[in-house]
Motif scaffolding. Structure first.
Motif, PDB file in Angstrom:
ATOM      1  N   GLY A  64       0.818  -1.213   0.000  1.00 18.81           N
ATOM      2  CA  GLY A  64       0.000   0.000   0.000  1.00 18.81           C
ATOM      3  C   GLY A  64       0.850   1.261   0.000  1.00 18.81           C
ATOM      4  O   GLY A  64       0.504   2.260  -0.649  1.00 18.81           O
ATOM      5  N   VAL A  65       1.969   1.225   0.711  1.00 16.97           N
ATOM      6  CA  VAL A  65       2.883   2.373   0.747  1.00 16.97           C
ATOM      7  C   VAL A  65       3.512   2.574  -0.628  1.00 16.97           C
ATOM      8  O   VAL A  65       3.603   3.698  -1.129  1.00 16.97           O
ATOM      9  N   ILE A  66       3.922   1.474  -1.265  1.00 17.49           N
ATOM     10  CA  ILE A  66       4.507   1.562  -2.604  1.00 17.49           C
ATOM     11  C   ILE A  66       3.483   2.096  -3.595  1.00 17.49           C
ATOM     12  O   ILE A  66       3.778   2.982  -4.400  1.00 17.49           O
ATOM     13  N   LYS A  67       2.255   1.582  -3.510  1.00 15.24           N
ATOM     14  CA  LYS A  67       1.198   2.035  -4.424  1.00 15.24           C
ATOM     15  C   LYS A  67       0.955   3.531  -4.255  1.00 15.24           C
ATOM     16  O   LYS A  67       0.830   4.265  -5.237  1.00 15.24           O
ATOM     17  N   ARG A  68       0.908   4.005  -3.021  1.00 18.34           N
ATOM     18  CA  ARG A  68       0.670   5.432  -2.761  1.00 18.34           C
ATOM     19  C   ARG A  68       1.822   6.287  -3.293  1.00 18.34           C
ATOM     20  O   ARG A  68       1.602   7.346  -3.874  1.00 18.34           O
ATOM     21  N   ALA A  69       3.051   5.814  -3.132  1.00 18.12           N
ATOM     22  CA  ALA A  69       4.209   6.558  -3.639  1.00 18.12           C
ATOM     23  C   ALA A  69       4.141   6.673  -5.157  1.00 18.12           C
ATOM     24  O   ALA A  69       4.422   7.731  -5.731  1.00 18.12           O
ATOM     25  N   ILE A  70       3.755   5.591  -5.819  1.00 18.71           N
ATOM     26  CA  ILE A  70       3.641   5.618  -7.279  1.00 18.71           C
ATOM     27  C   ILE A  70       2.511   6.547  -7.707  1.00 18.71           C
ATOM     28  O   ILE A  70       2.657   7.323  -8.659  1.00 18.71           O
ATOM     29  N   GLU A  71       1.379   6.507  -6.997  1.00 18.38           N
ATOM     30  CA  GLU A  71       0.268   7.411  -7.322  1.00 18.38           C
ATOM     31  C   GLU A  71       0.707   8.867  -7.209  1.00 18.38           C
ATOM     32  O   GLU A  71       0.359   9.693  -8.066  1.00 18.38           O
ATOM     33  N   CYS A  72       1.477   9.197  -6.180  1.00 16.32           N
ATOM     34  CA  CYS A  72       1.965  10.573  -6.010  1.00 16.32           C
ATOM     35  C   CYS A  72       2.927  10.951  -7.126  1.00 16.32           C
ATOM     36  O   CYS A  72       2.876  12.065  -7.645  1.00 16.32           O
ATOM     37  N   ALA A  73       3.796  10.018  -7.513  1.00 11.10           N
ATOM     38  CA  ALA A  73       4.745  10.299  -8.589  1.00 11.10           C
ATOM     39  C   ALA A  73       4.014  10.538  -9.904  1.00 11.10           C
ATOM     40  O   ALA A  73       4.355  11.447 -10.662  1.00 11.10           O
ATOM     41  N   ILE A  74       2.996   9.740 -10.170  1.00 10.85           N
ATOM     42  CA  ILE A  74       2.237   9.892 -11.412  1.00 10.85           C
ATOM     43  C   ILE A  74       1.502  11.239 -11.436  1.00 10.85           C
ATOM     44  O   ILE A  74       1.370  11.869 -12.483  1.00 10.85           O
ATOM     45  N   ALA A  75       1.060  11.693 -10.269  1.00 10.91           N
ATOM     46  CA  ALA A  75       0.324  12.959 -10.189  1.00 10.91           C
ATOM     47  C   ALA A  75       1.245  14.184 -10.269  1.00 10.91           C
ATOM     48  O   ALA A  75       0.777  15.298 -10.475  1.00 10.91           O
ATOM     49  N   ALA A  76       2.548  13.968 -10.146  1.00 11.99           N
ATOM     50  CA  ALA A  76       3.499  15.081 -10.189  1.00 11.99           C
ATOM     51  C   ALA A  76       3.551  15.679 -11.593  1.00 11.99           C
ATOM     52  O   ALA A  76       3.342  14.982 -12.583  1.00 11.99           O
ATOM     53  N   PRO A  77       3.833  16.972 -11.681  1.00 10.17           N
ATOM     54  CA  PRO A  77       3.948  17.598 -13.001  1.00 10.17           C
ATOM     55  C   PRO A  77       5.046  16.932 -13.839  1.00 10.17           C
ATOM     56  O   PRO A  77       6.066  16.509 -13.307  1.00 10.17           O
ATOM     57  N   ASN A  78       4.785  16.826 -15.119  1.00 11.63           N
ATOM     58  CA  ASN A  78       5.785  16.275 -16.028  1.00 11.63           C
ATOM     59  C   ASN A  78       5.579  16.896 -17.400  1.00 11.63           C
ATOM     60  O   ASN A  78       4.522  17.439 -17.713  1.00 11.63           O
ATOM     61  N   ARG A  79       6.581  16.774 -18.237  1.00 11.63           N
ATOM     62  CA  ARG A  79       6.571  17.425 -19.551  1.00 11.63           C
ATOM     63  C   ARG A  79       5.423  16.920 -20.415  1.00 11.63           C
ATOM     64  O   ARG A  79       5.334  15.733 -20.723  1.00 11.63           O
ATOM     65  N   LEU A  80       4.544  17.810 -20.795  1.00 14.12           N
ATOM     66  CA  LEU A  80       3.435  17.533 -21.715  1.00 14.12           C
ATOM     67  C   LEU A  80       2.574  16.338 -21.303  1.00 14.12           C
ATOM     68  O   LEU A  80       2.017  15.638 -22.142  1.00 14.12           O
ATOM     69  N   LEU A  81       2.508  16.086 -19.998  1.00 13.00           N
ATOM     70  CA  LEU A  81       1.717  14.970 -19.465  1.00 13.00           C
ATOM     71  C   LEU A  81       2.076  13.631 -20.114  1.00 13.00           C
ATOM     72  O   LEU A  81       1.244  12.767 -20.318  1.00 13.00           O
TER      73      LEU A  81
END
Length: 85
Positions: free
Chosen positions: A19-36
């Protein structure tokens, strides 16, 4: 937003909850990135793969380098989550 951060240098052998790993990945995916484009990939390594990485390190020409101790310490981390682009 990231409200705080810290660097951890000492680890015990407690496995990281999925669950901790899943949450970390969800946060990373939600972070700004170039052109989505979300260019990253997440790979969780298991014990067999980590052992293989250790074997490869020992067989490499870098054995005996000053960095060898750092690598051994690095392999003691209880779980590896590799992020690639």
């Amino acid at each position: 937003t990231i409200l705080s951060r810290r660097t951890v240098h000492e680890f015990d052998d407690t496995p990281v909850d999925d669950g901790v790993i899943k949450r970390a990945i969800e946060c990373a995916i939600a972070a700004p990135n170039r052109l989505l484009t979300e260019p990253w990939r997440f790979i969780q390594l298991g014990p067999k793969t980590i052992s293989k990485v250790e074997e490869l390190q020992k067989a490499s020409k870098n054995v005996g380098d000053a960095n060898e101790g750092a690598f051994v310490k690095f392999t003691n981390i209880p779980g590896w989550l590799v992020v690639t682009t």
